[in-house]
Scaffold this motif. Structure first.
Motif, mmCIF file in Angstrom:
data_model
loop_
_atom_site.group_PDB
_atom_site.id
_atom_site.type_symbol
_atom_site.label_atom_id
_atom_site.label_comp_id
_atom_site.label_asym_id
_atom_site.label_seq_id
_atom_site.Cartn_x
_atom_site.Cartn_y
_atom_site.Cartn_z
ATOM 1 N N VAL A 68 46.475 40.907 50.029
ATOM 2 C CA VAL A 68 45.176 40.405 49.583
ATOM 3 C C VAL A 68 45.262 40.196 48.075
ATOM 4 N N SER A 69 44.267 39.526 47.504
ATOM 5 C CA SER A 69 44.352 39.129 46.099
ATOM 6 C C SER A 69 43.785 40.161 45.138
ATOM 7 N N ALA A 70 43.297 41.291 45.654
ATOM 8 C CA ALA A 70 42.813 42.376 44.802
ATOM 9 C C ALA A 70 42.834 43.662 45.611
ATOM 10 N N SER A 71 42.894 44.779 44.914
ATOM 11 C CA SER A 71 43.011 46.073 45.591
ATOM 12 C C SER A 71 41.667 46.749 45.813
ATOM 13 N N TYR A 85 42.674 32.440 43.499
ATOM 14 C CA TYR A 85 42.663 33.700 42.776
ATOM 15 C C TYR A 85 41.285 33.861 42.137
ATOM 16 N N GLN A 86 40.597 34.925 42.492
ATOM 17 C CA GLN A 86 39.237 35.127 41.996
ATOM 18 C C GLN A 86 39.196 35.268 40.479
ATOM 19 N N ASN A 87 40.346 35.571 39.888
ATOM 20 C CA ASN A 87 40.445 35.634 38.426
ATOM 21 C C ASN A 87 40.108 34.291 37.798
ATOM 22 N N ARG A 88 40.301 33.197 38.542
ATOM 23 C CA ARG A 88 40.071 31.855 37.986
ATOM 24 C C ARG A 88 38.593 31.616 37.674
ATOM 25 N N PHE A 89 37.703 32.297 38.399
ATOM 26 C CA PHE A 89 36.281 32.113 38.106
ATOM 27 C C PHE A 89 35.620 33.423 37.667
ATOM 28 N N GLY A 90 36.435 34.348 37.100
ATOM 29 C CA GLY A 90 35.894 35.517 36.416
ATOM 30 C C GLY A 90 35.489 36.681 37.288
ATOM 31 N N PHE A 91 35.808 36.634 38.590
ATOM 32 C CA PHE A 91 35.391 37.687 39.526
ATOM 33 C C PHE A 91 36.578 38.635 39.708
ATOM 34 N N GLU A 92 36.786 39.521 38.727
ATOM 35 C CA GLU A 92 38.019 40.301 38.681
ATOM 36 C C GLU A 92 37.828 41.764 39.063
ATOM 37 N N HIS A 93 36.603 42.249 38.972
ATOM 38 C CA HIS A 93 36.300 43.647 39.266
ATOM 39 C C HIS A 93 35.198 43.714 40.313
ATOM 40 N N ASN A 94 35.000 44.915 40.872
ATOM 41 C CA ASN A 94 33.877 45.107 41.772
ATOM 42 C C ASN A 94 32.566 44.865 41.044
ATOM 43 N N LEU A 95 31.559 44.468 41.802
ATOM 44 C CA LEU A 95 30.252 44.177 41.226
ATOM 45 C C LEU A 95 29.575 45.453 40.738
ATOM 46 N N SER A 96 29.033 45.393 39.533
ATOM 47 C CA SER A 96 28.230 46.495 38.997
ATOM 48 C C SER A 96 27.360 45.939 37.881
ATOM 49 N N PRO A 97 26.148 46.474 37.716
ATOM 50 C CA PRO A 97 25.237 45.940 36.685
ATOM 51 C C PRO A 97 25.800 46.145 35.284
ATOM 52 N N SER A 296 44.823 50.506 43.354
ATOM 53 C CA SER A 296 46.082 50.429 42.608
ATOM 54 C C SER A 296 46.812 49.139 42.934
ATOM 55 N N ASN A 297 47.702 48.731 42.037
ATOM 56 C CA ASN A 297 48.552 47.568 42.278
ATOM 57 C C ASN A 297 49.896 47.946 42.875
ATOM 58 N N LEU A 298 50.030 49.186 43.311
ATOM 59 C CA LEU A 298 51.143 49.548 44.158
ATOM 60 C C LEU A 298 50.955 48.884 45.520
ATOM 61 N N GLU A 299 52.027 48.862 46.320
ATOM 62 C CA GLU A 299 51.951 48.161 47.602
ATOM 63 C C GLU A 299 50.845 48.720 48.496
ATOM 64 N N LEU A 382 53.593 35.688 43.827
ATOM 65 C CA LEU A 382 52.203 36.081 44.017
ATOM 66 C C LEU A 382 51.803 36.959 42.841
ATOM 67 N N PHE A 383 50.511 36.895 42.475
ATOM 68 C CA PHE A 383 50.050 37.548 41.256
ATOM 69 C C PHE A 383 48.785 38.369 41.522
ATOM 70 N N TRP A 384 48.628 39.412 40.704
ATOM 71 C CA TRP A 384 47.421 40.240 40.769
ATOM 72 C C TRP A 384 47.076 40.716 39.364
ATOM 73 N N ARG A 385 45.758 40.803 39.090
ATOM 74 C CA ARG A 385 45.326 41.377 37.822
ATOM 75 C C ARG A 385 43.914 41.928 37.950
ATOM 76 N N MET A 386 43.744 43.143 37.457
ATOM 77 C CA MET A 386 42.421 43.704 37.231
ATOM 78 C C MET A 386 42.434 44.228 35.798
ATOM 79 N N THR A 387 41.808 43.488 34.907
ATOM 80 C CA THR A 387 41.906 43.752 33.476
ATOM 81 C C THR A 387 41.561 45.207 33.155
ATOM 82 N N LEU A 388 42.379 45.809 32.292
ATOM 83 C CA LEU A 388 42.288 47.205 31.858
ATOM 84 C C LEU A 388 42.626 48.191 32.962
#
Length: 493
Positions: A68-71, A85-97, A296-299, A382-388
């Motif tokens: 999947v494209s995020a963990s 890749y959801q990173n392309r439209f800024g949706f990189e983390h779970n939703l939170s206010p 995590s970005n482990l398998e 294939l690529f994955w990123r969750m900033t920080l």
């Protein structure tokens, strides 16, 4: 003459259109929630028999290296439904206010079409049943405004499995539910799914259903009759998890039975997967032989079971071992419908025109690969990123992992699927090559993250990489503790 033409037109509508509709395959995504890679018997589990999913795998294609494209839940689902890749439209983390983010931006950009929009344009009746978790702050984000004709479920990320008329977050399209159809939520979602299938099949309409279970996501709640089958498991949380998995498998069996009853199974393309790896800490999932878990970005956080089943088009008893990703579902479904699959965005390409970008995909049509016609790998990388939190790239058998709290890690997944032997210092050339790919991919992303996870997750995130994990499947009644942060069994690394 005009009357004769109208009569002929009416005849064609009555005879040919149903025939054409019948030729289009039905399309079904079944998505589990936080399910472990090793928690299906067809993926090695000795504790959880899953005969119905095993049957889909036996009569279809079982992917060993499905991703999947995020963990975590929401960004993974954003990638699945857009094929990007959801990173392309800024949706990189779970939703939170967040105070600095306008509420209407917390979700998938309303200009970004979903798989439901695309299939609706191709004549499909579209439905989502279960978990949404992709934004609900403005009406335009509601599933019924995102290409889904039918919606039953919850807009948020979780739900009690024993809803009551007074206490539930369930909606039927836009209306709040006030009457409970059946006590247990997984059973209810399945009843609604079977009704959707029955209704549209009898109307002779091709349909697309996104059955988005919240099983086996927390809260850990199971039916007594399911728990009784796992009374031999000492750990309470693991016992509940196994019972929830068993229940979901039984429910999927009723869906397959419904398709058989309607004569629809042969011409229904089904894909089953999880939205991310199992949550070892919360639900006591097992991702063996993968190290890591949800977050995590482990398998163990990114690799998931993925089963493709389409008896009339796909081979049976097939194992596919090339890396594939949930982003591939959208172009594969579109190609299966008879339309031309959207063009895959070239590696390193950044599309500045937002309308053009929204129509692109990072996935590929998998049909030629799963059918054995194309022997090449579907993806170079294939690529994955969750900033920080972490970022990673897999190219062939090699994977580079760069996490916020540690040194870079390089693994050969063919030789070391559990990611135990960091080769970064021994193979600097491969590490540099993958880092260059990762930088090029990051540079092509059209958006920065629109929001970031709460800081409290960062300390927890470190534990996801440094704790011990079960890397072999436990026996049916193994009594040991595999889930505590301080578990020290010999076969846990």
């Amino acid at each position: 003459m005009l009357k004769r033409i109208l009569t002929l037109t009416a005849f064609l509508n009555l005879v040919l259109i149903p025939f054409v509709s019948a030729e289009k395959p039905n399309l079904l995504i079944i998505l589990a929630d936080d399910m472990g890679y090793g928690d299906l018997s067809c993926y090695g589990s000795k504790q959880i028999p899953t005969p119905n999913l095993d049957a889909l795998a036996e009569n279809g294609v079982r992917c060993t290296d499905g991703y999947v494209s995020a963990s975590v839940c929401a960004p993974s689902r954003a990638g699945l439904l857009t094929g990007r890749y959801q990173n392309r439209f800024g949706f990189e983390h779970n939703l939170s206010p967040h105070d600095h983010v306008k509420p209407e931006r917390l979700g998938i950009d309303i200009r970004q079409p979903l798989i439901s929009n695309k299939l609706k344009e191709l004549g499909y009746q579209t439905g989502i049943i279960g978990k949404w978790h992709l934004g609900d702050n403005i009406p335009e984000m509601h599933p019924n405004q995102r290409g889904f004709d039918y919606f039953f479920g919850m807009l948020g990320g979780g739900h009690d499995y024993w809803p009551t008329p007074q206490k539930n977050k369930l909606l039927l399209n836009g209306e709040k539910i006030t009457k409970i159809r059946t006590p247990y939520l997984t059973d209810w979602f399945t009843l609604e799914a079977n009704d959707f299938i029955d209704r549209n099949s009898k109307a002779d309409k091709p349909w697309f259903l996104y059955l988005s279970y919240n099983t086996p996501h927390a809260p850990m709640q199971a039916k007594e009759e399911d728990l009784a089958k796992f009374s031999h498991i000492n750990d309470k949380t693991r016992r509940i998890y196994c019972a929830m998995q068993h229940n979901m498998d039984n429910n999927i069996g009723t869906i397959v039975a419904k398709l058989k009853e309607l004569g629809q199974l042969e011409n229904t393309l089904i894909v089953f997967l999880s939205d991310n790896g199992g949550s070892v800490e919360v639900s006591h999932a097992i991702n063996a032989p993968c190290r890591g878990g949800k977050g995590s970005n482990l398998e163990g956080g990114l690799r998931v079971p993925m089963i493709w089943h389409w008896p009339s088009k796909l081979p049976k008893e097939t194992t596919y071992s090339q890396p594939v990703i949930s982003l591939d579902i959208l172009p594969t479904f579109i190609a299966a419908s008879g339309a031309e699959a959207p063009k895959t965005q070239a590696f390193g390409q950044s599309i500045k025109n937002k309308k053009e970008a929204a129509m692109a995909t990072d996935g590929v049509n998998l049909l030629p690969y799963l059918q054995g016609e194309n022997k090449a790998a579907p993806h170079e990388s294939l690529f994955w990123r969750m900033t920080l939190r972490a970022k990673s790239v897999r190219s062939g058998d090699w994977k580079l992992l760069v996490r916020a709290h540690g040194d870079p890690e390089l693994y050969n997944l063919k030789e070391d699927p559990s990611e135990l032997n960091n080769l970064h210092g021994k193979n600097p050339e491969m590490a540099a090559k993958l880092r260059e790919q990762l930088i090029k991919w990051e540079g092509s992303l059209e958006s920065n993250p629109l929001w970031i996870s709460n800081n409290t997750w960062f300390k927890y995130n470190e534990k996801l990489y440094t704790r011990k994990f079960m890397l072999t499947q436990p026996e049916k009644d193994d009594p040991r503790d595999f889930w505590g942060f301080n578990a020290l069994e010999e076969n846990i690394k």
